[in-house]
Design an enzyme around this catalytic site. Structure first.
Site, PDB file in Angstrom:
ATOM      1  N   SER A  93       5.174  16.420   3.709  1.00 41.51           N
ATOM      2  CA  SER A  93       5.290  17.318   4.867  1.00 41.51           C
ATOM      3  C   SER A  93       6.310  16.897   5.924  1.00 41.51           C
ATOM      4  CB  SER A  93       3.933  17.516   5.528  1.00 41.51           C
ATOM      5  OG  SER A  93       3.555  16.341   6.224  1.00 41.51           O
TER       6      SER A  93
ATOM      7  N   LYS B  79      12.015  29.869  14.255  1.00 48.78           N
ATOM      8  CA  LYS B  79      12.797  28.703  13.843  1.00 48.78           C
ATOM      9  C   LYS B  79      13.033  27.783  15.023  1.00 48.78           C
ATOM     10  CE  LYS B  79      17.703  29.658  14.280  1.00 48.78           C
ATOM     11  NZ  LYS B  79      18.970  29.686  13.586  1.00 48.78           N
TER      12      LYS B  79
ATOM     13  N   TYR C 233       5.410  21.639   4.499  1.00 48.17           N
ATOM     14  CA  TYR C 233       4.442  22.260   5.399  1.00 48.17           C
ATOM     15  C   TYR C 233       4.348  21.482   6.700  1.00 48.17           C
ATOM     16  CZ  TYR C 233       1.402  18.595   3.555  1.00 48.17           C
ATOM     17  OH  TYR C 233       0.876  17.381   3.188  1.00 48.17           O
TER      18      TYR C 233
END
Length: 130
Positions: free
Chosen positions: A25, A9, A58
């Protein structure tokens, strides 16, 4: 049995742009992509710390310092918002016991200030001491 675990993360990155006309995205600084262990086109989750929005999209690697929210997500996340960007993977308990997530802490300009391999609760700020 497979269970879903945090792989990596980016913690509290600052959104630099939001472009509703861009095709889907999120565009993320390539250095942050690599540090977090993300792959191009990999599914990630975005948690907007500023307004509470949560979404999935994504990864598109981008230029240094960039956190660009693209397409429909730009209706939910604004420039200047703080976001957490995370990916997850399926593992057995045995795999998870020997794998630690990549936690990338950044400053207000999305520069890496710390790489960690565990989550931690921040120390409370003592207002009297400041």
């Amino acid at each position: 049995m497979l269970r879903h675990f945090l792989l990596g993360k980016i913690h509290r990155a600052t959104v630099t742009r939001a472009d509703v006309d861009y095709v889907g995205s999120i565009t993320i600084d390539i250095d942050l992509v690599e540090a977090a262990g993300f792959l191009e086109n990999e599914k990630i989750d975005i948690y907007d710390v500023t307004n509470g929005a949560r979404l999935s999209t994504y990864v598109i690697p981008g230029k240094r310092g960039e956190i660009g929210i693209n397409g429909a997500a730009a209706h939910l996340v604004n420039p200047g918002d703080l976001v957490i960007i995370a990916n997850y993977g399926w593992m057995t308990e045995a795999e998870a016991s020997c794998r630690k997530p990549r936690v990338v802490h950044v400053d207000a300009r999305n520069r890496i200030v710390e790489l960690a391999h565990q989550e931690r609760t921040p120390e409370p700020v003592d207002a009297a001491a400041q």
